[in-house]
Scaffold this active site. Structure first.
Site, mmCIF file in Angstrom:
data_model
loop_
_atom_site.group_PDB
_atom_site.id
_atom_site.type_symbol
_atom_site.label_atom_id
_atom_site.label_comp_id
_atom_site.label_asym_id
_atom_site.label_seq_id
_atom_site.Cartn_x
_atom_site.Cartn_y
_atom_site.Cartn_z
ATOM 1 N N SER A 1 0.816 -1.206 0.000
ATOM 2 C CA SER A 1 0.000 0.000 0.000
ATOM 3 C C SER A 1 0.858 1.268 0.000
ATOM 4 O O SER A 1 1.553 1.550 -0.970
ATOM 5 C CB SER A 1 -0.944 -0.050 1.212
ATOM 6 N N LYS B 1 -0.766 -3.918 -3.429
ATOM 7 C CA LYS B 1 -2.082 -3.338 -3.093
ATOM 8 C C LYS B 1 -2.173 -1.965 -3.745
ATOM 9 O O LYS B 1 -1.509 -1.028 -3.314
ATOM 10 C CB LYS B 1 -2.287 -3.225 -1.592
ATOM 11 N N GLN C 1 -8.998 3.448 -0.014
ATOM 12 C CA GLN C 1 -10.243 3.292 0.711
ATOM 13 C C GLN C 1 -10.650 4.592 1.415
ATOM 14 O O GLN C 1 -9.807 5.399 1.776
ATOM 15 C CB GLN C 1 -10.137 2.187 1.776
#
Length: 487
Positions: free
Chosen positions: A310, A335, A339
């Protein structure tokens, strides 16, 4: 509990991918622009898809009524509603979109600044399985040998199969000092692996800095939490004032964090006007975050591994493509989504965290599921992926199995010579065990009982924590020196 001068995050649960601190999360509308949670909500409410049609509402009401009036046993209405929401989010097939009922949502919110206990690892739902993204450094999870990509099968004998992510986490969390017996599946290991962890306070200082020989600075970032940027800036300035000539940034086993924070960390290294990251919405529209930095005139290497996810990948991609950094280690987790949390609009304290966009590297590459490959691949020793010894059975000659292989790999990692490391307890293995027992001051039985296994793992942990044995770090140092010499 207060810790001055450093960032502290202590987890009351097995840290979920849904956490704002461990997921690439947009929390600042000024950064996300049209991707902000509020604007997205308004358009959903006012648009053609913003609610249930009459027939849809009637269908759901009918099923709810049937359950409440006809089902064999009485049911909790709130559980039915929570289950329906979990079902909707589960139907997305996205491991990073999740629902948290009030109790879990409260813990989620408190985890930003609070004090918690747990095992210290981040997990995600992948293909219906509870999968480890990364263990937190120096946590019970890391000390017990939990690894990225491990699949959690059960905890204390209770299967996690078929559970939602938050339901699985609820089974794993618990009070400090209590045991969590995990059964896991690991690639390359034939039988399920058993790990016993003791839940504890997880004290996570997110930034560690030091000056290595030859004026090479090293900054380790363990997570991108709310004030990681301030800590990173302060440590970077200290190193530069000490005459730093080159920099190594270590994001190994860093599971991610808050999007604006990683942008702030990357910015000083990238010249003004160059993109740091791109965010693409469902319609294919792209917002670029441009740097306001000046760039740096020293070489940079970034240490990565399969637990770098991420926000760590945002940093690695940005520094590689726009700051001339070299990436050292292993391919990252992969990733590539962003979100946003919706909590106030639900009005009852529950929370929905949902994927609303994907992020791209400055050059427009989407690394989701594939990760970022290093410029120089340096793999860790084999025993890093070997299961820890259960200590429940004495290992002895002629035995065959994964535990014997783990023991062999550990001995080989410590420098003992073996004739094989395939899991068969051979004569060469017997000799190596006796040599180890002699060196450790143990009775030379040639059998690996509980005491020998504990001493072996103790020495392995000491070996791993010794930076002199870190081949990936050594490769990064060599890379920086090489480029310094080329100037």
């Amino acid at each position: 509990m207060k810790f001055k001068g450093r960032t502290v995050i202590v987890f009351i649960l097995l840290t979920m991918t849904a956490s704002v601190l461990v997921t690439l999360t947009a929390v600042d509308p000024s950064v996300m622009g049209k991707f902000s949670s509020r604007s997205g909500l308004v358009s959903a409410q006012n648009g053609s898809q913003g609610g249930l049609a009459k027939d849809e509402s009637e269908k759901i009401d009918t099923v709810l009524s049937l359950i409440e009036t006809k089902y064999l046993e009485k049911v909790d209405r709130a559980n039915l509603i929570d289950g329906a929401i979990n079902g909707m989010l589960g139907a997305l097939g996205d491991p990073y979109s999740t629902y948290m009922e009030k109790k879990v949502a409260d813990q989620f919110s408190e985890s930003i600044e609070g004090s918690f206990t747990g095992i210290g690892a981040e997990v995600a739902m992948e293909n219906g399985k509870i999968t480890v993204v990364a263990p937190i450094r120096d946590s019970p999870a890391e000390r017990a040998g939990l690894l990225p990509k491990d699949v959690l099968l059960s905890v204390n004998g209770e299967s996690l199969d078929g559970l939602q992510l938050n339901e699985a986490v609820a089974k794993i969390r618990g009070p400090k000092g209590t045991k969590a017996k995990l059964q896991i599946s690991r690639v390359g290991v034939s039988a399920p692996v058993q790990l016993v962890l003791t839940r504890d306070d997880i004290d996570v200082e997110t930034v560690y800095a030091s000056m290595l020989p030859d004026k090479i600075g090293k900054i380790e970032i363990r997570q991108f939490s709310m004030n990681t940027g301030e800590r990173f800036t302060a440590e970077l300035e200290k190193l530069e004032k000490q005459g730093m000539k080159g920099l190594i940034i270590d994001v190994r086993n860093n599971p991610g964090g808050v999007l604006p924070v990683v942008i702030g960390v990357a910015q000083p290294f990238i010249k003004a006007g160059e993109p740091i990251v791109q965010v693409e919405d469902r319609n294919g529209e792209v917002d670029k975050t441009l740097s306001k930095g000046t760039g740096k005139n020293y070489p940079i290497s970034v240490l990565i591994n399969k637990g770098s996810a991420s926000a760590s990948e945002v940093l690695a991609g940005a520094l590689k493509e726009k700051a001339g950094a070299n990436l050292i280690g292993e391919t990252t987790f992969g990733k590539g989504t962003v979100q946003v949390s919706y909590n106030k609009v639900l009005k009852d304290g529950s929370l929905v965290k949902m994927t609303i966009a994907k992020w791209l590297t400055p050059d427009g590459n989407w690394i989701h599921t594939t990760g970022i490959k290093p410029d120089l691949e340096v793999l860790p020793p084999e025993f890093y992926s070997a299961p820890r010894l259960s200590k429940s059975e004495t290992l002895q000659p002629e035995m065959l199995g994964d535990e014997v292989r783990s023991m062999q790999l550990m001995l080989a990692g410590l420098g003992y010579k073996l004739d094989r490391t395939d899991g068969y307890y051979s004569a060469g293995t017997l000799k190596a065990v006796k040599e180890f027992q002699h060196d450790a001051g143990l009775t030379e039985t040639g059998k690996v009982d509980k005491n020998t296994a504990a001493k072996l793992e103790e020495q392995i942990i000491t070996w791993v924590r010794d930076e002199n044995n870190d081949k990936q770090l050594a490769a990064a140092v060599s890379d920086v020196k090489k480029r310094l010499g080329a100037k």
